[in-house]
Scaffold this active site. Structure first.
Site, short mmCIF file in Angstrom:
data_model
loop_
_atom_site.label_atom_id
_atom_site.label_comp_id
_atom_site.label_asym_id
_atom_site.label_seq_id
_atom_site.Cartn_x
_atom_site.Cartn_y
_atom_site.Cartn_z
N LYS A 33 5.17 13.13 9.07
CA LYS A 33 6.58 13.50 8.93
C LYS A 33 7.31 13.48 10.28
CE LYS A 33 5.77 15.07 4.68
NZ LYS A 33 6.36 14.96 3.42
N LYS A 71 -1.88 4.66 -1.24
CA LYS A 71 -2.46 5.38 -2.38
C LYS A 71 -1.39 5.61 -3.45
CE LYS A 71 -1.57 10.02 -0.74
NZ LYS A 71 -1.98 11.36 -0.42
N LYS A 114 2.95 10.56 -6.15
CA LYS A 114 4.14 10.94 -6.92
C LYS A 114 5.40 10.84 -6.08
CE LYS A 114 1.62 15.25 -7.06
NZ LYS A 114 0.96 16.19 -7.94
P1 TYM Z 1 -1.88 17.06 -5.02
O1 TYM Z 1 -1.08 17.88 -5.95
O2 TYM Z 1 -1.16 16.08 -4.15
O3 TYM Z 1 -2.96 16.22 -5.82
C1 TYM Z 1 -3.86 16.81 -6.75
C2 TYM Z 1 -5.23 16.12 -6.66
O4 TYM Z 1 -5.11 14.72 -6.90
C3 TYM Z 1 -5.77 13.99 -5.86
N1 TYM Z 1 -5.07 12.70 -5.66
C4 TYM Z 1 -5.68 11.50 -5.65
N2 TYM Z 1 -6.97 11.14 -5.79
C5 TYM Z 1 -7.26 9.81 -5.74
N3 TYM Z 1 -6.32 8.84 -5.56
C6 TYM Z 1 -5.01 9.16 -5.41
N4 TYM Z 1 -4.09 8.21 -5.26
C7 TYM Z 1 -4.64 10.54 -5.45
N5 TYM Z 1 -3.45 11.22 -5.34
C8 TYM Z 1 -3.74 12.52 -5.48
C9 TYM Z 1 -5.67 14.89 -4.64
O5 TYM Z 1 -6.66 14.58 -3.71
C10 TYM Z 1 -5.85 16.25 -5.25
O6 TYM Z 1 -7.23 16.58 -5.41
N6 TYM Z 1 -2.84 20.21 -1.25
C11 TYM Z 1 -3.24 19.83 -2.61
C12 TYM Z 1 -3.16 20.95 -3.61
C13 TYM Z 1 -3.92 22.18 -3.26
C14 TYM Z 1 -5.33 22.37 -3.29
C15 TYM Z 1 -5.56 23.72 -2.92
C16 TYM Z 1 -6.39 21.52 -3.58
C17 TYM Z 1 -3.39 23.37 -2.88
N7 TYM Z 1 -4.36 24.29 -2.68
C18 TYM Z 1 -6.86 24.23 -2.82
C19 TYM Z 1 -7.71 22.05 -3.49
C20 TYM Z 1 -7.91 23.37 -3.11
C21 TYM Z 1 -2.31 18.73 -3.08
O7 TYM Z 1 -1.20 18.59 -2.64
O8 TYM Z 1 -2.80 18.01 -4.13
#
Ligand code: TYM
Length: 353
Positions: A115, A213, A216
């Site tokens: 960012k 990747k 969203k």
């Molecule tokens: P988030 O909401 O962006 O994504 C949720 C999960 O989806 C996985 N993911 C992917 N895996 C493979 N290929 C992709 N293109 C792809 N896009 C997303 C992410 O790796 C994730 O597992 N910071 C986290 C949310 C979070 C969290 C936590 C996760 C908050 N607290 C504690 C684990 C433990 C996030 O933004 O995920």
């Protein structure tokens, strides 16, 4: 006993990257769990507000995410599913961890660094999400809240996609440092450094820009498949997926990222089709791009059919809202009970009890 925790942001219906990289793994872990395993899955709404959200939109997205977690197969009897903001201990532990988190370490996080290239803003109240004014303290300390999520439940395993690995390592280091500071001689650690579980589909790529990747935040909706997309939507999106002009199908993520991503998606969607993505590509080597895309679309449509059905059912029927609210309330009270126990130990260690 194992404790499994993971989270997902309520920023719209999950896409295929979320599903193959994380959500499907959550369901698998749930269905194969030993009786003494605790599973917690959180809709992390506090993380979502690190960027500006519209209140009514966020309210809708939270609910849609809960419905999605129900639709993929998480069950109230087996998994604790809850909204992060309803368990106040997440924010409480975050503050305590903040007082032990290194600014230097945080400033090296990829998500933050990505960012910093934003243009400067004209005023500190510049509303544009694409200027430096959008860089808030909460965004900087995002990994600290994520660490609190995990450490609050003495989590042993965190199933995530590869993009979260750096945040997980941060959480581990934070736990180790905290134990060293507050319980140096203790046999049992105050905070448990968790292990990361990467699913086989750790990085699903965008359909339109296959070197990025699937995400969203991509403004182009054709770059991703949502888990509730209709057969037609799925067909149309794969049809417009970017491939290349080489004849036939082969698997080479470097040289042929678009084609390889399609093969990967098909393989991970239904692992019974071949031994490996490589083998699958060999089985399909003479297919035209068009035929490949149709085959992948069919496999994805098939694989998402039950999920889509359960989503429509719970969102469409009368009483669906109450059913979802009940899941969240039940999950929240179960999560709070565990969180309170951890906070008791931490407060004692800090001299606050
Ligand atoms: P988030 O909401 O962006 O994504 C949720 C999960 O989806 C996985 N993911 C992917 N895996 C493979 N290929 C992709 N293109 C792809 N896009 C997303 C992410 O790796 C994730 O597992 N910071 C986290 C949310 C979070 C969290 C936590 C996760 C908050 N607290 C504690 C684990 C433990 C996030 O933004 O995920």
């Amino acid at each position: 006993p194992k404790v499994i925790f993971s989270g997902i942001q309520p920023t719209g219906i999950p896409h295929l990257g979320n599903y193959l990289g994380a959500l499907r793994q959550w369901v698998k872990l749930q269905n194969e769990a030993a009786p003494n395993t605790t599973l917690l899955f959180s809709v992390v709404d506090l993380h979502a507000i690190t960027i500006k959200q519209d209140a009514s939109e966020l309210a809708r997205w939270r609910k849609e995410m809960l419905a999605s977690l129900h639709a993929i197969g998480l069950e109230r009897e087996k998994s604790i599913v809850f909204y992060q903001s309803t368990v106040a201990q997440h924010a409480e532990l975050m503050w305590i961890l903040s007082c032990n988190a290194s600014m230097g370490y945080l400033s090296r996080m990829t998500q933050w660094k990505s960012k910093l290239a934003l243009p400067s803003n004209t005023s500190p109240f510049d509303p544009s999400p694409n200027s430096k004014a959008a860089l808030k303290l909460g965004l900087f300390s995002y990994p600290v809240l994520q660490a609190a999520d995990i450490l609050l439940y003495a989590t042993t395993h965190v199933p995530v996609g590869e993009d979260q690995a750096q945040h997980l390592e941060f959480a581990r280091q934070l736990a180790i440092g905290f134990n060293h500071t507050y319980a140096p001689d203790s046999e049992s650690p105050l905070l448990l450094p968790p292990a990361t579980i990467l699913s086989p589909a750790k990085r699903v790529m965008s359909l339109t820009k296959p070197t990025n990747k699937m995400s969203k935040s991509d403004p182009d909706p054709k770059s991703r498949i949502l888990i509730t997309d209709s057969k037609d939507d799925i067909g149309r999106k794969f049809k417009s997926a970017l491939t290349d002009s080489v004849a036939g199908v082969s698997y080479d993520r470097e040289q042929r990222p678009g084609v390889s991503n399609l093969v990967d998606i098909m393989y991970h969607m239904d692992e019974s089709v071949a031994e490996s993505p490589d083998a699958l590509a060999r089985d399909m080597k003479d297919l035209s791009m068009r035929a490949l895309k149709e085959k992948v679309a069919d496999t994805v449509d098939e694989g998402l059919r039950d999920v889509r059905g359960r989503y429509e059912e719970v969102m469409g029927r009368s009483g669906g809202d109450e059913f979802l609210a009940e899941i969240a309330k039940d999950g929240s009270s179960k999560a709070r009970e565990i969180a309170q126990r951890t906070m008791g130990n931490i407060r004692r260690a800090l001299g606050m009890e």
